[in-house]
Design a protein around this motif. Structure first.
Motif, short mmCIF file in Angstrom:
data_model
loop_
_atom_site.label_atom_id
_atom_site.label_comp_id
_atom_site.label_asym_id
_atom_site.label_seq_id
_atom_site.Cartn_x
_atom_site.Cartn_y
_atom_site.Cartn_z
N LYS A 169 0.85 -1.19 0.00
CA LYS A 169 0.00 0.00 0.00
C LYS A 169 0.88 1.24 0.00
CE LYS A 169 -4.34 -1.28 2.16
NZ LYS A 169 -5.11 -1.13 3.40
N VAL A 170 0.62 2.12 -0.94
CA VAL A 170 1.45 3.33 -1.11
C VAL A 170 0.56 4.57 -1.00
CG1 VAL A 170 2.95 4.61 -2.70
CG2 VAL A 170 3.06 2.10 -2.64
N VAL A 171 1.02 5.56 -0.25
CA VAL A 171 0.34 6.87 -0.24
C VAL A 171 1.27 7.89 -0.87
CG1 VAL A 171 -0.80 8.66 1.11
CG2 VAL A 171 -0.87 6.28 1.90
N MET A 172 0.81 8.51 -1.94
CA MET A 172 1.54 9.65 -2.51
C MET A 172 1.15 10.84 -1.65
SD MET A 172 1.74 10.35 -6.54
CE MET A 172 3.07 11.53 -6.49
N GLU A 173 2.12 11.32 -0.89
CA GLU A 173 1.81 12.42 0.03
C GLU A 173 1.73 13.75 -0.71
OE1 GLU A 173 1.03 11.86 3.07
OE2 GLU A 173 1.69 9.79 3.28
N HIS A 174 0.94 14.65 -0.13
CA HIS A 174 0.84 16.05 -0.60
C HIS A 174 0.95 16.19 -2.11
CE1 HIS A 174 5.18 15.63 -0.53
NE2 HIS A 174 5.38 16.04 0.71
N ILE A 175 0.00 15.59 -2.85
CA ILE A 175 0.07 15.72 -4.32
C ILE A 175 -0.25 17.16 -4.73
CG2 ILE A 175 -0.33 13.28 -4.84
CD1 ILE A 175 -3.21 14.06 -5.63
N THR A 176 0.41 17.59 -5.80
CA THR A 176 0.31 19.01 -6.18
C THR A 176 -0.01 19.22 -7.66
OG1 THR A 176 2.66 19.17 -6.72
CG2 THR A 176 2.06 19.64 -4.46
N THR A 177 -0.20 18.15 -8.42
CA THR A 177 -0.38 18.32 -9.87
C THR A 177 -1.57 17.51 -10.38
OG1 THR A 177 1.08 16.43 -10.28
CG2 THR A 177 2.09 18.63 -10.35
N LYS A 178 -2.08 17.93 -11.54
CA LYS A 178 -3.18 17.15 -12.14
C LYS A 178 -2.67 15.79 -12.60
CE LYS A 178 -3.35 19.19 -16.84
NZ LYS A 178 -2.23 20.14 -16.76
N GLU A 179 -1.38 15.71 -12.96
CA GLU A 179 -0.82 14.41 -13.35
C GLU A 179 -0.90 13.42 -12.18
OE1 GLU A 179 0.63 17.31 -13.97
OE2 GLU A 179 1.16 17.36 -16.10
N ALA A 180 -0.55 13.89 -11.00
CA ALA A 180 -0.60 13.01 -9.82
C ALA A 180 -2.04 12.61 -9.52
CB ALA A 180 0.05 13.69 -8.62
N ALA A 181 -2.95 13.58 -9.58
CA ALA A 181 -4.36 13.27 -9.28
C ALA A 181 -4.89 12.23 -10.28
CB ALA A 181 -5.20 14.54 -9.32
N GLN A 182 -4.54 12.38 -11.55
CA GLN A 182 -5.00 11.43 -12.56
C GLN A 182 -4.39 10.05 -12.33
OE1 GLN A 182 -3.89 13.50 -16.14
NE2 GLN A 182 -5.79 14.71 -16.15
N TYR A 183 -3.09 10.04 -12.03
CA TYR A 183 -2.42 8.76 -11.82
C TYR A 183 -3.05 8.01 -10.64
CZ TYR A 183 1.11 5.31 -10.60
OH TYR A 183 1.74 4.14 -10.28
N TYR A 217 5.95 29.12 0.97
CA TYR A 217 6.90 28.21 0.32
C TYR A 217 6.92 26.86 1.03
CZ TYR A 217 11.27 26.03 -1.08
OH TYR A 217 12.21 25.13 -1.52
N CYS A 218 6.59 25.83 0.28
CA CYS A 218 6.67 24.47 0.79
C CYS A 218 7.13 23.60 -0.36
CB CYS A 218 5.30 24.00 1.28
SG CYS A 218 4.10 23.86 -0.05
N LEU A 219 7.38 22.33 -0.06
CA LEU A 219 7.69 21.35 -1.10
C LEU A 219 6.69 20.20 -1.00
CD1 LEU A 219 11.58 21.40 -0.93
CD2 LEU A 219 10.14 22.15 -2.85
N PRO A 220 6.22 19.66 -2.08
CA PRO A 220 6.38 20.20 -3.43
C PRO A 220 5.76 21.60 -3.52
CG PRO A 220 5.48 17.97 -3.51
CD PRO A 220 5.44 18.41 -2.08
N VAL A 221 6.42 22.48 -4.26
CA VAL A 221 6.03 23.88 -4.32
C VAL A 221 4.62 24.02 -4.92
CG1 VAL A 221 6.99 24.35 -6.63
CG2 VAL A 221 7.12 26.13 -4.84
N LEU A 222 3.92 25.09 -4.54
CA LEU A 222 2.60 25.38 -5.13
C LEU A 222 2.74 25.46 -6.65
CD1 LEU A 222 1.44 28.19 -2.68
CD2 LEU A 222 0.51 25.87 -2.78
#
Ligand code: NCD
Ligand code: ZN
Ligand code: ZN
Length: 344
Positions: A169-183, A217-222
């Motif tokens: 089980k994997v959690v992609m933390e703090h996703i910031t892009t539409k690519e990540a949301a789609q994936y 400012y945070c990472l992944p950046v806005l």
């Protein structure tokens, strides 16, 4: 117009509380809103053994104010040489997950993984024991544009890793892009993602409005507005693969307001208020409870909470700063009015 909403008590599936005197400030903020939180292990030095995680959990519990019920859920920090044996000890100690930071990707990640293949025996043990892998999903190569590092990580690192460990089980933390949301949306039930309040409320303009604003400012950046819109759509979709993780990441104000300012936004003082604001902005308050209180627990295989919290549409202004050990902590939106307020 909805003026008040009552939810099952929520959990925060991605939180930094630091250590020492900082705990006295930040743990009460989280405990006032959330029943449980996944505690990130990126201390200096990082939390790499079950024994360290248990000792850290005790220090956090000691900072919970009397009369508040709050359970820290502990994680270990993955290094190139975290032994597979430690996974069994971690499981026995109640540790729920291991965090992958690519070396150099973010705050306190120097001890992180330099080559994911070096960790394969440990990932194998995690898959077997049912310990989750939490991922800071950005490549670190200076050749890759900062704004593309998440999308490239998915292609180059995450997809091969998930092929090799299909039942981890994997959690992609703090996703910031539409690519990540789609994936994440298109993946199987072994992949989930957390979303922060600040990535739902702001795009990258926030970092540069009227001058450079280090507290954004945070990472992944806005990212761009198109990405923010995609993240809001994911969070409010009712898809249980997306759940709440504040990534509240306190730093002393003088190290953020600095020539090389630290990455991390502090939001624990008003986390649910900010999520309510983001959901309300798209008329989706009815989707907040699943996102904040159910889907994370379900993904981790933990019971849902009992008890409730209530949020009211009532303007209030958080303080400019909090004490933070000897230093000062400036929360996101310090001194700015927030439209939603936690009822006490
Ligand atoms: C986090 C921190 O300060 O520990 N910073 C951040 O910008 N998000 C680390 C992290 O979650 O990447
Ligand atoms: Zn991170
Ligand atoms: Zn984080």
């Amino acid at each position: 117009m909805t003026r008040e909403i009552t939810l099952t008590r929520p959990d925060d599936w991605h939180l930094h509380v630091r250590d020492g005197a900082a705990l006295e400030t930040v743990v009460p903020h989280t405990a006032a809103q959330f029943a449980r939180a996944i505690i990130m292990p990126n201390l200096k030095p990082p939390v790499t053994t079950a024994a360290q995680a248990v000792a850290y959990r005790d220090r956090i519990r000691s900072a919970v104010p009397a009369g508040m019920a709050f359970e820290p859920l502990m994680t270990l920090y993955l290094t190139d040489n975290l032994p597979p044996d430690e996974i069994r000890r971690a499981k026995e100690a109640g540790v729920v997950a291991v965090k992958l930071y690519p070396a150099g990707a973010t705050t306190n990640s120097d001890a992180g993984v330099t080559d994911i293949r070096k960790t394969y025996a440990t990932l194998e043990a995690m898959q077997r024991e049912g310990i989750l892998l939490l991922v800071h999903g950005e490549v670190t190569s200076p050749d890759i544009d900062l704004f593309d590092r998440e999308a490239v990580f998915i292609e180059e690192q995450l997809m091969p890793l998930r092929r090799d460990f299909p039942e981890l089980k994997v959690v992609m933390e703090h996703i910031t892009t539409k690519e990540a949301a789609q994936y994440v949306a298109s993946a199987d039930r072994y992949l989930g993602a957390t979303l922060t309040a600040h990535h739902l409320l702001y795009n990258r303009n926030a970092i540069f409005t009227g001058g450079i604003r280090p507290h954004y400012y945070c990472l992944p950046v806005l990212k761009r507005e198109t990405h923010r819109v995609a993240l809001v759509a994911a969070a409010t979709s009712g898809n249980p693969k997306f759940f709440l993780g504040t990534d509240s990441a306190p730093h002393p104000a003088h190290l953020k307001e600095h020539a090389t300012g630290c990455a991390g936004c502090y939001t624990a003082h008003a986390a649910m208020e900010m999520y309510a604001e983001a959901f309300d902005a798209v008329g989706a308050l009815d989707k907040l409870e699943g996102f904040a209180s159910f889907f994370g627990a379900d993904f981790y295989g933990l019971p849902r909470n009992t008890g409730t919290i209530t949020l009211r549409k009532e303007s209030w202004t958080p303080p400019e700063s909090f004490a933070f050990g000897e230093a000062e902590l400036k929360p996101l939106r310090s001194g700015e009015a927030l439209p939603w307020r936690l009822a006490v």
